[in-house]
Design an enzyme around this catalytic site. Sequence first.
Site, PDB file in Angstrom:
ATOM      1  N   ARG B 316      14.675   5.605 -33.375  1.00  0.00           N
ATOM      2  CA  ARG B 316      14.140   5.168 -32.080  1.00  0.00           C
ATOM      3  C   ARG B 316      15.341   4.795 -31.218  1.00  0.00           C
ATOM      4  O   ARG B 316      16.029   3.827 -31.516  1.00  0.00           O
ATOM      5  CB  ARG B 316      13.231   3.959 -32.308  1.00  0.00           C
ATOM      6  CG  ARG B 316      12.435   3.538 -31.107  1.00  0.00           C
ATOM      7  CD  ARG B 316      11.877   2.142 -31.313  1.00  0.00           C
ATOM      8  NE  ARG B 316      12.939   1.153 -31.209  1.00  0.00           N
ATOM      9  CZ  ARG B 316      12.874  -0.085 -31.711  1.00  0.00           C
ATOM     10  NH1 ARG B 316      11.812  -0.484 -32.377  1.00  0.00           N
ATOM     11  NH2 ARG B 316      13.881  -0.930 -31.569  1.00  0.00           N
ATOM     12  N   HIS B 320      11.876  -1.392 -28.579  1.00  0.00           N
ATOM     13  CA  HIS B 320      10.471  -1.158 -28.896  1.00  0.00           C
ATOM     14  C   HIS B 320       9.701  -0.691 -27.661  1.00  0.00           C
ATOM     15  O   HIS B 320       8.935   0.262 -27.701  1.00  0.00           O
ATOM     16  CB  HIS B 320       9.865  -2.442 -29.460  1.00  0.00           C
ATOM     17  CG  HIS B 320       8.397  -2.334 -29.693  1.00  0.00           C
ATOM     18  ND1 HIS B 320       7.862  -1.418 -30.574  1.00  0.00           N
ATOM     19  CD2 HIS B 320       7.354  -3.006 -29.141  1.00  0.00           C
ATOM     20  CE1 HIS B 320       6.533  -1.547 -30.551  1.00  0.00           C
ATOM     21  NE2 HIS B 320       6.212  -2.492 -29.704  1.00  0.00           N
ATOM     22  N   TYR B 328      19.559  -6.110 -31.283  1.00  0.00           N
ATOM     23  CA  TYR B 328      19.606  -6.345 -32.733  1.00  0.00           C
ATOM     24  C   TYR B 328      20.032  -5.087 -33.500  1.00  0.00           C
ATOM     25  O   TYR B 328      20.311  -5.157 -34.686  1.00  0.00           O
ATOM     26  CB  TYR B 328      18.229  -6.825 -33.232  1.00  0.00           C
ATOM     27  CG  TYR B 328      17.082  -5.985 -32.693  1.00  0.00           C
ATOM     28  CD1 TYR B 328      16.719  -4.790 -33.313  1.00  0.00           C
ATOM     29  CD2 TYR B 328      16.397  -6.372 -31.534  1.00  0.00           C
ATOM     30  CE1 TYR B 328      15.706  -4.007 -32.803  1.00  0.00           C
ATOM     31  CE2 TYR B 328      15.379  -5.592 -31.022  1.00  0.00           C
ATOM     32  CZ  TYR B 328      15.038  -4.409 -31.656  1.00  0.00           C
ATOM     33  OH  TYR B 328      14.040  -3.634 -31.141  1.00  0.00           O
TER      34      TYR B 328
END
Lengths: 324, 430
Positions: B316, B320, B328
Amino acid sequence: MAQLTYLEAIRQGIWEEMERDPTVFCLGEDIGIYGGAFKVTDGFIGRFGAERVIDTPIAESAIVGAAFGASLTGMRPVAEFQFMDFIPCAMNQISNMVAKTHYLWGAPAPLVLRGPSGGYVHGGPFHSQNPEMWFVHNPGLKVICPATPYDAKGLIKAAIRDNNPCIFFEHKYLYRRIKGEVPSEDYVVPIGKANIVREGSNLSIITYAAMVHSALEAAEVLKNDGIDVEILDLRTVSPLDREAIAATVRKTNKVIILHEHSRTGGLAGEIAAMINEEAFDSLDGPIVRITGLDSAVPFSPPQEEFFLPKVSEIVNEARKLKAY
Amino acid sequence: MAIKKKSGSKASSNGNRTVNKAHTNGNRNSSLRQYEIPDYRLEHPNFSVHQVRKGDEMRYEVTGDLDTPVPPIRDSKYLDKKQCIEIYRYMLLNRRMETALENLYKQGKVVGGVYFGLGQEACSCASAYALDKDDWFAPMIRNQGSLLVRGFRASDTMMQYMAKAGSPTKGRDGTSHFGDIEKRNMVSPISMLGDLIPVMSGVALGARLQGRDVAVLTYIGDGGQSTGVTYEGINFAAVQNLGLVLIVESNEWAYSTPSEMQFKCTDLAERAIGYGIPGVIVDGTDACQVYDATREAVERAHRGEGATMIEAKMMRMKGHAIHDAATYVPKPLFDFWKRRDPIARFENYLVRETKWLSAKENADLIAEVEKIIEAEREIAVNSPMPTPESALGGVYCEDGCHAIKPKYGMPKVRKGSGGFKETEAAVHLK
Ligand SMILES: Cc1ncc(C[n+]2csc(CCOP(=O)(O)OP(=O)(O)O)c2C)c(N)n1
Ligand SMILES: [Mg+2]
């Protein structure tokens, strides 16, 4: 007209729908060769074959999900829950997937989720529940709770033919305890229509499922006191028959709402609010609730009896309300 | 084809299921059983992510071999030049549409967030491309490219994000949460991860009862596959031999959680062994591998041989959703996968390796895609917001709003003569 038990009426209703419509099929746990924990589908697999009477893994979300997926292709699945106590295992499928589907993206979900519910059989906390309110609070579902063999057959047929997801709560105490006249010719009972099962003039008991029979028993006792009770059997708890509820209140002016499930957040609260909206001026006394307790359904017979509404309780509450 | 054909496995009902030998090798009685997980990849990345302490802070760190060269695209066993270019075009549309969405968000035109499939375009587009017209699919949040392949317009997705009256759900839901059971055979996702799997299995069941073995494609993330309903759904499809094609989008992260904290097995495709279905691994940034594995699974489904799990390894490449800067994620991990950008790799394959596209044709294609997306953006922006009252109605299917009929024809059912008899058998509780 044949005399059938409540269970046989449901069984015959599903059987006839499977005979009538090739898109109807059943799925669930142990429903095939064994015929289901309560034998509602006994003999089905022999007649209709394993393709249409599917024994599934023990996977409630998969059962509902698969039923829904099949319904999207134009099938009419009838999925059995071995006990309705297990229905929360599939809650997300029912609440977020199935119930919202027509509103959100316009896909109808013509499926039936059915199974045994209710107490009075010492089934303990996980085999005695009446979880219908979880679904009443879910727009998009129809929730059906029949009390008589005639209604059970007519309503299961109506549910199978309905284009919406229907949850059909069978009361396991009634399965083989009551018998009634069931016509052999095809009929349906409309979903969303309540029924006056006893006409009366002094007060109304609004109830459904097994409690209809308790109310009828109580009414016989009360007759000796000169109290003439009207009993409204809701038959469907979602959507509720507002007109029938308002009509009986306008007629008798006094109401008891009786249900087996726990009191807080129960159907009686909703119906009381509805009466406020529709027929407040007709009330001549407080709206009385007779319900199960706010706890799990306990196992031991004396405890279970204490938890559940009793005929004596209905009689006492009715006497007080009549005198009010 | 790496998957061995299963013999006589067309079990159309429960009860006559044969032992699934699709991926088992050797003797069931041997003390050492072997299973096959075909792996189409041309490289086998070897690194892992851990939580580490840095003073008073905890962070993620990646260790392993991150400097390996980018492998070539694996030539497809099935795709010809025209098809490869078509998939490439969808991948471009997918990415440009998401860039347009990002801009719409920055202009304050989007209600809520935006989800991206950056780095996963090959997985979405090539898998959807492997379906036939009568097959079904259900996207997850990052499969906006799959929608384009299946015939939805970029403006459909854009209007969903902008909550417009003209969106497929008329404003009632956002993102790729919409469907079409009439023409494009798409089931609308819900947010809850995993719930589409039993639903798609049910679609295959419904079609089979109507005499058709269709493929039903859906996706699940490395995070989403941890849900219980994922197990229930795959197992149901496996037991019933339903044509589920499940793409496991193994993209290193589930929101902020690395896959190391999501599951213990080495590769998620190994899970297939436990379900008794074939599992395959592909490089999710290689459109040809994704297509080939999906096509083989689709053909298995059409033959009535049941479900397949395909693990697509990729990353990805954004957070998100748009709010998440993904700080992170260790930077070397981004660098590793940036070199494996699926569009850049496929472009290189088409322009330089195969020379199926000239530089000029490629530039023209990109310009055409940009023009389409701009026009779609215009349509979406110009759609009005829904009226407040349009929140009403449609909770129930009533007054003949839908005619329900079997999609593939009336099921052929067992003939017989009624024979309803009352039952007296003992029951569970009296
Ligand atoms: C059952 C469920 N729990 C939590 C969430 C909230 N949620 C949405 S996406 C996401 C991460 C999903 O990760 P993954 O499945 O790996 O998919 P990815 O975002 O990487 O494509 C979470 C936790 C959800 N949608 N569903
Ligand atoms: Mg992920």
